[in-house]
Design a protein around this motif. Structure first.
Motif, short mmCIF file in Angstrom:
data_model
loop_
_atom_site.label_atom_id
_atom_site.label_comp_id
_atom_site.label_asym_id
_atom_site.label_seq_id
_atom_site.Cartn_x
_atom_site.Cartn_y
_atom_site.Cartn_z
N GLU A 1 -26.29 -30.37 93.99
CA GLU A 1 -25.17 -30.69 93.11
C GLU A 1 -24.91 -32.17 92.99
O GLU A 1 -24.13 -32.62 92.18
CB GLU A 1 -23.88 -29.99 93.60
CG GLU A 1 -23.41 -30.44 94.98
CD GLU A 1 -24.01 -29.59 96.08
OE1 GLU A 1 -23.51 -29.67 97.22
OE2 GLU A 1 -24.96 -28.83 95.80
N THR B 1 -18.82 -30.24 92.23
CA THR B 1 -19.11 -28.82 92.33
C THR B 1 -19.28 -28.47 93.80
O THR B 1 -20.13 -29.07 94.49
CB THR B 1 -20.38 -28.46 91.55
OG1 THR B 1 -20.21 -28.84 90.18
CG2 THR B 1 -20.67 -26.97 91.64
N ARG C 1 -16.37 -25.74 90.19
CA ARG C 1 -16.31 -27.09 89.63
C ARG C 1 -14.85 -27.54 89.55
O ARG C 1 -13.98 -26.80 89.06
CB ARG C 1 -16.94 -27.12 88.23
CG ARG C 1 -16.98 -28.51 87.58
CD ARG C 1 -17.68 -28.43 86.24
NE ARG C 1 -17.67 -29.70 85.55
CZ ARG C 1 -18.52 -30.69 85.75
NH1 ARG C 1 -19.50 -30.53 86.64
NH2 ARG C 1 -18.45 -31.81 85.08
#
Length: 473
Positions: free
Chosen positions: A93, A136, A413
């Protein structure tokens, strides 16, 4: 001698000129060297740029980074050149963090044929906070840091607003004591500050030659007014002279009672009293026995504390909620008695540059001297009830430059968003702008989410490890 010379010349020529065989060997060596260098160059070019080249590309995706220095990244394992820690794999991420969207880019969207983003609803701040980006987080990481979210709800905030306040002496109840003509202080009655004096009370005695002379003129004018005149002056003329002499003493600061005393005695007073102009307390004195006093000197400063001001400090976000005439209560620190009722008398138009607060003045009666200048306490305003959006107080991050929250966008998120806050009521904070009812924000663990967001923003700011330093493999 002549027979040996040709032989010597021939020997010299044999040593200075190489033989044809040597010339051929040297030419072969030169060509061999040239061919070797050419072959090496061709081999190098073919190796690096040929179809079978095994050279590294100009740039490969960075897969490793230093947790202590996020700007150090590398496509291969190694160690950090700064702290010599072993590089760790970059989490998935973090490899392509979203860059913050500026207001300029949002306004320019669609001008070149690109996609146009949907306009934000009215009342929602679109400018992203500086230094943070969306993050995230997996469910496992959310549980690890103890993160929770809370909804944005609308609630009636009809509670009280409590702010600090301090008692001050009113500016419009102060007085200074001056003499109107130079003279000598022959007696000083009040020689300390903090004592209470009454209006008309004698503070000191002054001998002023001009006042003494004016008293003698007053007595002379009275004798003229009471005697028969032979020079043709009318009785009204004598009265005018007497009134003029009396007014002169009044202009010199002599009280009417003291003028009447001079007329009663029939002799001029050597020293006349300096009296207090108001009831109050002596806050400062400068009168000294035998001093030569002049009109520009302040002998005493008095303050009437029968009414005092309570000055409350309001933050900018609370100014719109307070009005002139609004009821309030003041509770002095350390007192167990009931609070004092007051009303807002004035809201000053300026805000302090250092404290970012405005002064709100309340005027209250103080007959028993319960309040004294310098006391501090709490001022409580009774605010009208009004529905407002609120979030938990820990959900809002305040850097001093911007206030923002992390909004749950779904799928793990979390996006940072600027907000404008209002009053703090208990454990909830009013949100004036930036959020909509029903959205969810990070309520617990927002500090950890903010740290993760800033770390990813730092990674996004340095795309290549070679730009920051050499990574040791």
């Amino acid at each position: 001698m002549s027979d040996e010379s040709p032989d010597r010349a021939e020997k010299v020529n044999d040593h200075s000129e190489p033989s044809p065989r040597s010339l051929r060997v040297m030419a072969v060596v030169r060509w061999a060297i040239l061919l070797a260098v050419t072959a090496l160059a061709v081999h190098s070019v073919w190796r690096y740029w040929g179809p079978g080249s095994t050279a590294l590309p100009a740039h490969r995706e960075d897969r490793y980074y230093c947790p202590m220095h996020p700007q150090i990244r590398s496509p291969d394992p190694g160690e950090c050149p700064i702290c010599h820690m072993t590089l760790e794999p970059i989490p998935e991420e973090r490899r392509q963090p979203a860059a913050p969207r500026t207001s300029a880019s949002a306004s320019d969207a669609g001008t070149d044929g690109g996609p146009v983003t949907a306009a934000a609803p009215v009342g929602v701040t679109t400018l992203p906070p500086p230094g943070v980006v969306p993050v995230t987080l997996s469910l496992e990481r959310q549980q690890l840091i103890g993160m929770t979210t809370a909804p944005v709800v609308r609630r009636a905030l009809g509670q009280q607003l409590r702010v600090p306040g301090v008692v001050e002496a009113p500016e419009n109840a102060a007085a200074q004591v001056h003499v109107r003509t130079p003279g000598f202080l022959e007696r000083v009655e009040v020689r300390q500050s903090g004592v209470r004096v009454a209006r008309g009370q004698t503070l000191a005695w002054i001998y002023a030659p001009e006042i003494y002379q004016a008293e003698q003129e007053l007595l002379t004018a009275r004798r003229w007014a009471g005697a028969s005149t032979d020079g043709g002056m009318t009785e009204s003329g004598h009265d005018d002279v007497f009134a003029s002499a009396r007014r002169r003493l009044q202009f010199l600061g002599v009280a009417d009672g003291d003028i009447n005393e001079v007329l009663r005695r029939g002799v001029a007073m050597r020293a006349v009293p300096v009296r207090a102009p108001i009831d109050g307390y002596v806050t400062r004195y400068a009168a000294v026995l035998g001093q030569y006093a002049t009109p520009e000197m302040t002998l005493y400063e008095l303050s009437d504390l029968s009414r005092v001001w309570i000055v409350a400090s309001l933050y900018e976000r609370d100014l719109a909620r307070v009005r002139r005439g609004m009821a309030a209560q003041f509770a002095a620190a350390g007192e167990s008695g009931p609070p004092i009722a007051a009303r807002v008398d004035l809201i000053e138009p300026s805000v302090g540059t250092e404290t970012r607060t405005a002064r709100v003045r309340l005027s209250v009666a103080n007959p028993a001297m319960r309040l004294r200048p310098g006391q501090y306490g709490d001022v409580t305003f009774s605010l009208p009830s009004a529905p407002s959006l609120v979030v938990p107080r820990d959900a809002v991050a305040n850097t001093g430059v911007a206030q923002y929250v992390f909004v749950d966008s779904g799928g793990g998120r979390f996006e940072p968003r600027r907000v404008r806050t209002g009053a703090l009521v208990g454990e909830v904070l009013e949100v004036i702008d930036g959020l909509r009812e029903g959205e969810r924000v990070v309520a617990r663990g927002s500090f950890m989410v903010d740290s993760e967001s800033r770390l990813q923003a730092a990674l996004a700011a340095s795309p290549a490890a070679s730009d920051a330093g050499t990574v040791t493999p």
